[in-house]
Each structure stands twice: as C-alpha cells, then as structure tokens.
Design an enzyme around this catalytic site. Structure first.
Site, PDB file in Angstrom:
ATOM      1  N   GLU A  37     -89.706  42.709 -60.256  1.00 13.92           N
ATOM      2  CA  GLU A  37     -89.442  42.173 -61.598  1.00 13.92           C
ATOM      3  C   GLU A  37     -90.371  42.762 -62.658  1.00 13.92           C
ATOM      4  OE1 GLU A  37     -86.788  40.919 -62.225  1.00 13.92           O
ATOM      5  OE2 GLU A  37     -86.074  40.122 -60.306  1.00 13.92           O
ATOM      6  N   ALA A  86     -79.023  36.858 -65.369  1.00 14.49           N
ATOM      7  CA  ALA A  86     -78.111  37.703 -64.613  1.00 14.49           C
ATOM      8  C   ALA A  86     -78.720  38.027 -63.264  1.00 14.49           C
ATOM      9  CB  ALA A  86     -77.823  38.998 -65.370  1.00 14.49           C
ATOM     10  N   MET A  87     -77.921  38.692 -62.419  1.00 14.50           N
ATOM     11  CA  MET A  87     -78.361  38.955 -61.047  1.00 14.50           C
ATOM     12  C   MET A  87     -77.868  40.317 -60.578  1.00 14.50           C
ATOM     13  SD  MET A  87     -80.041  37.920 -58.471  1.00 14.50           S
ATOM     14  CE  MET A  87     -80.220  39.033 -57.079  1.00 14.50           C
ATOM     15  N   GLU A  88     -78.790  41.055 -59.954  1.00 13.48           N
ATOM     16  CA  GLU A  88     -78.585  42.470 -59.620  1.00 13.48           C
ATOM     17  C   GLU A  88     -77.913  42.722 -58.274  1.00 13.48           C
ATOM     18  OE1 GLU A  88     -81.649  40.903 -59.807  1.00 13.48           O
ATOM     19  OE2 GLU A  88     -82.971  41.597 -58.194  1.00 13.48           O
ATOM     20  N   ASN A  89     -77.083  41.821 -57.773  1.00  7.74           N
ATOM     21  CA  ASN A  89     -76.415  42.025 -56.484  1.00  7.74           C
ATOM     22  C   ASN A  89     -75.885  43.455 -56.360  1.00  7.74           C
ATOM     23  OD1 ASN A  89     -76.455  39.058 -56.274  1.00  7.74           O
ATOM     24  ND2 ASN A  89     -74.870  39.223 -57.850  1.00  7.74           N
ATOM     25  N   GLU A 102     -80.156  34.964 -54.834  1.00 10.34           N
ATOM     26  CA  GLU A 102     -81.600  35.042 -55.028  1.00 10.34           C
ATOM     27  C   GLU A 102     -82.087  33.693 -55.538  1.00 10.34           C
ATOM     28  OE1 GLU A 102     -83.095  38.053 -57.690  1.00 10.34           O
ATOM     29  OE2 GLU A 102     -85.142  37.660 -57.107  1.00 10.34           O
ATOM     30  N   HIS A 155     -81.638  46.047 -67.396  1.00 12.29           N
ATOM     31  CA  HIS A 155     -82.527  45.444 -66.402  1.00 12.29           C
ATOM     32  C   HIS A 155     -81.826  45.335 -65.040  1.00 12.29           C
ATOM     33  CE1 HIS A 155     -85.762  42.600 -65.104  1.00 12.29           C
ATOM     34  NE2 HIS A 155     -84.785  42.112 -64.359  1.00 12.29           N
ATOM     35  N   GLU A 156     -80.662  44.750 -65.031  1.00 12.63           N
ATOM     36  CA  GLU A 156     -79.959  44.557 -63.750  1.00 12.63           C
ATOM     37  C   GLU A 156     -79.566  45.903 -63.147  1.00 12.63           C
ATOM     38  OE1 GLU A 156     -80.447  41.697 -62.772  1.00 12.63           O
ATOM     39  OE2 GLU A 156     -80.770  40.722 -64.709  1.00 12.63           O
ATOM     40  N   HIS A 188     -82.495  47.568 -61.486  1.00 14.93           N
ATOM     41  CA  HIS A 188     -82.832  46.965 -60.196  1.00 14.93           C
ATOM     42  C   HIS A 188     -82.194  47.716 -59.029  1.00 14.93           C
ATOM     43  CE1 HIS A 188     -85.285  43.444 -60.694  1.00 14.93           C
ATOM     44  NE2 HIS A 188     -84.432  42.756 -61.421  1.00 14.93           N
TER      45      HIS A 188
HETATM   46  N1  ARG Z   1     -83.336  38.854 -60.092  1.00 21.81           N
HETATM   47  C1  ARG Z   1     -82.763  38.248 -61.269  1.00 21.81           C
HETATM   48  C2  ARG Z   1     -83.254  39.069 -62.430  1.00 21.81           C
HETATM   49  O1  ARG Z   1     -84.370  39.082 -62.803  1.00 21.81           O
HETATM   50  C3  ARG Z   1     -83.127  36.831 -61.464  1.00 21.81           C
HETATM   51  C4  ARG Z   1     -82.499  35.893 -60.519  1.00 21.81           C
HETATM   52  C5  ARG Z   1     -83.315  34.694 -60.343  1.00 21.81           C
HETATM   53  N2  ARG Z   1     -82.550  33.603 -59.899  1.00 21.81           N
HETATM   54  C6  ARG Z   1     -83.080  32.479 -59.422  1.00 21.81           C
HETATM   55  N3  ARG Z   1     -82.291  31.537 -59.121  1.00 21.81           N
HETATM   56  N4  ARG Z   1     -84.349  32.301 -59.282  1.00 21.81           N
HETATM   57  O2  ARG Z   1     -82.564  39.842 -62.961  1.00 21.81           O
HETATM   58 ZN    ZN Z   2     -84.953  41.142 -62.604  1.00 21.10          ZN
END
Ligand code: ARG
Ligand code: ZN
Length: 848
Positions: free
Chosen positions: A313, A255-258, A122, A290-291, A294
């Site tokens: 978000e 963090a990231m919600e993959n 992302e 949060h993650e 998502h």
């Molecule tokens: N979707 C992620 C979150 O809010 C954020 C990732 C954003 N990363 C980026 N490189 N813009 O949990």
């Molecule tokens: Zn998020």
C-alpha cells in the site's frame, strides 16, 4: 453470527503454512440466499514449515460435504474454520459449502448489491466463501466455474469458455485468496483496448449497471494512461489478455485490485461533468491508477502476512502520487497530499490509535487500513528516494521486481534491495517502519561571520505503541533566500540522524532567510521560531515551502485570535492578497494558498502545546478571518472571479480545475458581500457539478439555500452518487448549533439508505468532520453518531469501526466534552455482541 473473543495476532509469531497449494478449482452455483461453492484444492507438504495441524479458515459457511482423495471425511468445524487429519504426502481436498450472499450485509466475502453478485476478499474475506488457507503467503493458480442465470459472469484471469448461464475462468498467475473475485449481474460493458509495449493487445472493460454507460469514458482513459505510465516509468507491463473493472454501489472502501478484475466503489470510478466535481475526477483517476499499479506492487509481488500491508500500500500510494504529479501539477499534488496527511494521519499518529507503518500486532486487520499504513507508508518511500537519489531508487525497485516476482515478501526484502544497490545501512531508516509517532523537528538559527548555522533537534512523543522512540533518519531539504528575494543557496538535502545536529552554510554576504523542509521532505512537524514566512511567501522558489509560509502566517494569526482575541493579522491578509493577484502563479496554487488550516488541525496544534481547544472559538476565528479577507479583497474578488471563469467546454484537466478552484474561493468571498446573488447566478447557469455544488454551498451559507436544495434534489433524486453530495453538503454547511440536527433530520429522508456505506458516510462521516458541529457542547453530535454506530455495527462492522475514529481525539478537549465522548464510547462498547472490529477500535481509543 458473532465474532469469537478477541485475540491478538503478533508479527513475531509468524510461521509458514504447512502445505503448498498447487491448484484450486472452484465451482459456484449462484442463488441469492443459497449459493453452493464446490472446491477442489491440491495440497502438498511444505518442507520449509514447522509441523502443524491441518487447519483451513472458514466463517459463516454451511459445510455440505468434504473429501480427501475422494474419501468422505468428517472434519472438526468451529466458527473459525476446519481441522482434519491428512496424509503425509500430497492430497486433494474437496468440499461443498452453502453461503448466503443476499444476507451478507457486511460486504465482505460474496455479497449482493442491487441484484448483482460481487466479492470483497481483502483482507480475510475469502474464508466467508469457502474453506481455505486464507493467508497472503499461500499462492495458487485458480480455475473458476460460475453457473447462474445472469448475463455477465466474471472472475479473475482469462476466460476459458462463456455460454448462457455458465462461464469458466483461468488465472495463470499464482495468487493469494484475497485477490480472488467474482462478479455476476446484469451489467453493460464500456469496452476499450490497450497495446502493451511488447505489442500484446489487452481487452479492457468497464462494467456498470444499465444507465451508467455515460459515466465510463473518463475512467477508461485513466486506465489506459495508467497502463502506459507504468510501462514508461517503472517498466511494468500488464500480464493478462483482459483487464476488467466493475462498479459496485455497496462497497466498504474505495476499490480493490483483484487480479484482472478490479472492483470499485461506484463513487471511485463513475464520472461525468454533470455529476462529478473536479475533485471527483482527480480522485477517480488516482484510484484507477492505484488499483492498476497494484498488479505489480501487490499482486505479482504480494505480502507475506498482513503486518506487511505497507509493502504494497505505501509503495502503491507513492506510485499513484507520482502518476498524478506527472498527469497534472506536481506542486499542487504535493501540497494537497500534505494537507491530507495532516488532516488524517497526524491525528492518528498523535493519539491513542498511533501505530507503526508496519504494525506488530492487531486484533482485526481491517482496522489497519489506515492513513498511517497508506499515506505515511508512501512518505517513507518518498524519503528513501530522496536519500538514495532517483537513479538508485530506480535500480533498487527494478531489483525488487526481478528478485521477488511471484513472492510473498516483507519490508526486510524491500529494504535489502536498497541496501544492496546503494551499499547503505538502512537499519536506522527502518525505524520509520517500526516506530509510531510523528517526529517534531525544532530548528534554531545562529548567524556569525557570514555563516548561518542551523541546529536541529528531533523528538517523538512516546505512545502505547512506541514507549521509547529513538532518533530517525530525517532528510531535511533546505534552501536560502537573500533579503532582496534572490535564492542564494539552492535546495540541499541535509541528512539528520542524531537527536541534535548542526549544519552550517558559509560564505554568505548577508544573513539569509532559511527555507526549511522544502517539498515537505519528511513527514514531521517543523518548529522554526526564527522563520520569516512573510519573506518566504513573497520570494520562496520552492512551491511547497512558499505555500507553507502562507499556512504558517494563517496559523499564527488564527492562534492569536483564538488565544488573545486578536484581530486577523494584517501582514497575512496583505501577503495573501498579493499572492492571489500574482498572475505569474497558476490559479490552482493560488487557490491552495488561500486555504486556511482546518478547525480540527488547529485543535490539534493547540493540544500539542498543552492547551485545551475550544471548538466554538476556533470556528469563530476562522469566520473572522474569512470576513477580514473578504473585506481586504473588496472588488478584486469579483475581478479574479471573472478572470478565472472558464469559457471553453468543460474539461476535468488541471488547468481548468485550477481556475474553477480559484473562482470558487472568490465566490465564497463575494458571497459575504452580496448575500448570495453571484452564487445564485452561478447555480442557475452552471453546466457542471463543480460549479453547481460550489454555488449551492455558498447559497446555504448565505442562508438562502432552500430553493436550490429542492431544485437539486428534484433534478438528481435518481442518481445515488449525486444524492450523496446533496446529503453531505447540508451537514457540511450547517451552522455549528444545527449540524447534528440537520444530520438527524436527513436520517428520516426516504432516500437515507443507511445500509449503503456511501450514504451513511455522506451524513455521519460529514458530521464527524464538522468540527464545531460534532463537538457541540450539548454532546448531541456525539450521541447521534453513537446511536447510528450501534445500529450499523451488527450489519457492517468494518464501516462502523472505521467511523469510530471520530472519537480518537477525545482527550484533546475540555473535561466536560471528554466526559460526554467517553460516555458514548462506553455506551457503544457495552452493546451486547459488539463486533471484534468496533471493540478493538474503541478499546484502543479509550486507552488502557
Ligand atoms: N487493497 C485495497 C486498496 O488499497 C483496499 C482494500 C481494503 N479492504 C478492506 N476491507 N480492508 O486499493
Ligand atoms: Zn491499495
């Protein structure tokens, strides 16, 4: 490789992609600087899309070969992607590319961190992995095979097969490429499991580097709590057999919600009492939630395009704030969120970076992961809930899940479920999404014949993003307190829609004190000259407005001190002393009430009134305030400190954290009188990081921190996350004259690994937040930050661009400081090959 000339993308230009992707197979052969990625992508024409050339995104890829339906092709390749002619009907595109994870310092796409492979896709990082329609409205089922000589090989979804050096993954849920993830490394799993409400068993793992096993238990519990909460409150159940979280040391964001494979900055997941503060624990719990949340708000329902980022978000931040409120204390969470909003979002909304919650243009989408999109986006949803009521909110959200599951949706889709559920017209409310700027709401009181009339006026300053702002729908929660302290009118939500509007409260025996904007019912600046904050501080029943009353008194005192050299206000000191010793209030709330507005916030208030803030005068006023408070408390500080010393075993829960927070405030008052004796004792005996770090901060302030700093470094030099605190604290606690020098000295420390975003931020993020230090009249703070941003930009544009926001308030200050800042902005902008990210940020900050 450098970015091409900046190009502006407009929301109004949206068009659907000309093909659907039916299935994707990816095959990775891992090697640090020569990873091979083979892709097989099944495309079919999209009848709903306008005719267009076949274009796949791709950046920093070496194309080895490409085929369509098995026939070799030679596509046109540019720095942005690939174009080729394709059949009119369904076809299979195959490609093999080579990429260089070890050389990927931008931490976007597939990169390496301490010998481990990981991804961040992302928003637009997947195009650095292979050629693909890298846009969120293209959703597909992914099959992934990973070959590599590492013990743990992970991707999204469920495992199909695992053998030594090879793993196959299948993700049954169609997803956009930004949710793709791959992790490979020498990792250990902290396992867990969760049984969903329909009785399915989900295996959970928290993967960490060997040595970090002891920091997993809290995060695992937070994950289980989140899964349960989302079932109970939003009726959302998890949808795979497996949920993995991986901790990574080098990460640009939190963090990231993959899908099924969340990747976390290690600072946002690893926790233990010895190494993490109470605030760390709370933040980690919130980010894990949060993650996880998502998975529904973001993954099952994603965004049509990146302009709709707030769709996932704003909603997910709102959901995690509800979770924290339920797990801990709702008032404490609300007050903390408002402090954060004012510190991070208001400056954005009131300066050159102002943009709507749903922006309508961008050059680099990574520059729009902002407090406005996230936190103001959450405030907008909170207002919607306040306006329609809890029941209608719940119904509308369920309709949203039912109707849009599997979709790439828009803000229009989101608002429509509310319109259908309630029969309301939300056209005016939608301005919260499309209009930039923080509304200012003024209220005038009129008292006659037992009726209190409140006249509200709203106005929003024009900005480049919104030159002609229109009136918003503003829910204003109001209650009335009688002179004897009794509540004569409980909370009523007034719905303001006009530029000016009157609301009357009649049948009152005596003129009451109005408590306005309870629970911070709208993200506005309230201007209420007739307010009686001393009365509200003593009697308000709403925890937010009661806290706000203390804040208002503090702000008034500080402004008088700054403007006229007045002494700290006695009424404020009396009120705050009374509140601090009021045992009917929980310690966390008392600690929050004792907090003064920050220096930058005060500078913002002065600027809003057309005055030029003097950073040193602001700093001095706060120092005087704290000294006066220490004098006023006298021996009570020590009494409250003792009373709030936790004797049970450390637990990071709300009750204990609140006690430690209040004791910490008392320690800071005591330190003014005892030159750090109590702080030294706390430092020597504390068994947890909250108290260690709190004591260390006080010792530095007392001018006797050196020995403790050395001991701390000795104890923790091998723990990166703790050393980040060590670096940051020295800058944070430096005197204004020294802050830039301390930061500069720390950059020469052998452990100053500037390519690690956490470490870079520990020094320079902290310097930027040290108001009087950063804005030192010499300009040395500005110059030092600029030097390092210029150095970091070619390696990591994302983190560089984010940190440019330190300059966003430059026009607030005196002409000399403006000139100094503008010189640095221009110097960075003049750097040859500056990234698109940083160029866009600084160009916007500099203004047209
Ligand atoms: N979707 C992620 C979150 O809010 C954020 C990732 C954003 N990363 C980026 N490189 N813009 O949990
Ligand atoms: Zn998020």
């Amino acid at each position: 490789m450098r970015d091409a000339a900046p190009q502006t993308i407009y929301l109004s230009d949206y068009t659907a992609f000309g093909w659907r992707v039916e299935q994707v197979s990816l095959h990775f052969t891992l090697a640090p600087s020569a990873t091979r990625v083979r892709s097989r992508i099944a495309f079919a024409p999209n009848a709903d899309a306008p005719a267009q050339p076949f274009f796949l995104h791709g950046e920093a890829l070496t194309l080895i070969s490409a085929r369509i339906d098995g026939q070799d092709i030679t596509p046109d390749v540019t720095a942005e992607g690939l174009t080729c002619t394709v059949p009119d009907s369904a076809f299979v595109f195959e490609a093999e590319v080579e990429i260089d994870p070890a050389g990927n310092t931008a931490l976007e796409g597939l990169y390496m961190s301490n010998g481990m492979y990981c991804t961040q896709c992302e928003a637009e990082g997947f195009r650095k992995i292979t050629y693909y329609p890298d846009r969120p409205d293209v959703m597909a089922v992914f099959d992934v095979t990973i070959e590599g000589d590492l013990p743990v090989l992970l991707s999204n979804g469920n495992p199909v097969s695992t053998a030594q050096g090879r793993a196959e993954w299948h993700d049954p849920w169609p997803k956009p490429a930004y949710l793709f993830a791959l992790v490979a490394g020498d990792l250990v799993a902290h396992p867990g499991s969760f049984t969903t409400r329909s009785g399915r068993e989900v295996a959970l793992n928290l993967y960490v580097r060997p040595g970090d096993e002891g920091k997993c238990a809290f995060g695992m519990q937070a994950l289980k709590d989140s899964m349960k909460w989302d079932e109970d409150v939003y009726a959302r159940e998890y949808d795979l057999d497996l949920f993995n979280i991986v901790a990574v040391d080098d990460f640009n964001m939190g963090a990231m919600e993959n899908k099924g494979l969340n990747i976390f900055n290690s600072s946002a997941v690893l926790a233990s009492p010895e190494t993490s503060t109470d605030m760390n624990f709370e933040r980690i719990e919130a980010i894990i939630a949060h993650e996880y949340f998502h998975n529904w708000t973001g993954n099952r329902i994603t965004c049509r395009d990146w302009f709709q980022l707030c769709l996932k978000e704003g909603l997910t931040v709102f959901r995690d704030s509800q979770f924290t409120a339920d797990m801990r204390s709702a008032p404490v969470k609300r007050i903390s969120d408002v402090i954060d909003l004012r510190a991070r979002q208001f400056p954005e909304d009131q300066g050159p970076l102002a943009h709507p919650v749903r922006p309508d243009r961008f050059q680099e989408i990574n520059n729009f992961y902002t407090a406005t999109v996230y936190e103001k986006g959450a405030e907008v949803i909170r207002m919607l809930k306040t306006l329609v009521g809890d029941e209608a909110y719940a119904q509308a959200v369920q309709l949203y899940f039912d109707r849009h599951d599997g979709d790439a949706a828009t803000i229009e889709d989101w608002l429509k479920v509310f319109e259908e559920t309630t029969g309301r017209d939300l056209a005016q409310f939608k301005r919260w999404y499309t209009q930039a700027g923080t509304p200012r709401v003024s209220v005038a009181e009129d008292w006659a014949d037992g009726t209190l009339t409140l006249t509200f006026t709203q106005s929003t300053a024009p900005s480049a993003a919104s030159p002609d702002p229109q009136p918003q729908v503003i829910p204003i929660a109001v209650g009335l307190i009688a002179p004897d302290g009794a509540e004569v009118a409980t909370t009523r939500v007034l719905e303001m829609t006009e530029a000016t509007q009157r609301f009357a409260f009649d049948g009152l025996a005596q003129r009451p004190v109005a408590s306005i904007l309870r629970d911070f019912s709208a993200p506005v600046v309230l201007d209420h000259p007739d307010a009686d904050p001393a009365h509200l501080l003593a009697h308000d029943t709403d925890p937010f407005t009661r806290w706000e009353a203390a804040r208002t008194l503090a702000r008034r005192s500080l402004l008088a001190q700054i403007r006229d050299g007045a002494a700290p206000d006695e009424a404020y000191l009396d009120g705050i002393h009374r509140v601090a010793t009021d045992r009917s209030l929980d310690p966390a709330t008392r600690a929050l009430m004792m907090g003064a507005p920050g220096q930058s916030e005060l500078a913002g208030v002065l600027a809003e009134h057309g005055e030029t803030p003097d950073p040193m005068a602001i700093h001095a006023a706060l120092e005087d305030m704290r000294a006066a408070m220490a004098a006023r408390f006298g021996g009570d500080a020590m009494m409250l400190y003792a009373e709030n010393t936790v004797t049970e075993a450390y637990a990071p829960d709300a009750a204990q954290s609140g006690q430690r927070a209040l004791a910490g405030v008392m320690l800071s008052l005591m330190t003014r009188g005892d030159n750090g004796t109590a702080a030294q004792a706390q430092f020597d005996h504390a068994d947890n990081m909250t108290q260690k770090l709190g004591a260390l901060a006080q010792l530095i302030t007392a001018g006797r921190g050196d020995a403790a700093l050395a001991a701390f470094e000795d104890r923790w030099r091998d723990d990166r996350l703790v050393m980040d605190k060590w670096f940051g604290l020295q800058v944070a606690r430096a005197q204004p004259d020294d802050a830039a020098d301390v930061a500069q000295r720390l950059t020469a420390h052998p452990d100053f690994n500037w390519q690690n975003p956490n470490r870079f931020r520990a020094v320079f993020g902290t310097l930027a937040m040290h108001h009087a230090g950063f804005h030192h009249a010499s300009g040395k703070g500005y110059a030092l930050l600029a030097d390092w941003l210029i150095k970091l930009d070619p390696l990591n544009p994302q983190t560089t661009a984010r940190m440019c926001s330190a300059f966003q308030t430059w026009k607030r200050y005196d002409t000399e400081r403006q000139k100094l800042m503008k010189t640095q902005i221009d110097r960075i902008l003049a750097t040859p090959g500056l990234s698109r990210d940083t160029t866009e940020m600084l160009t916007r900050i500099a203004g047209a």
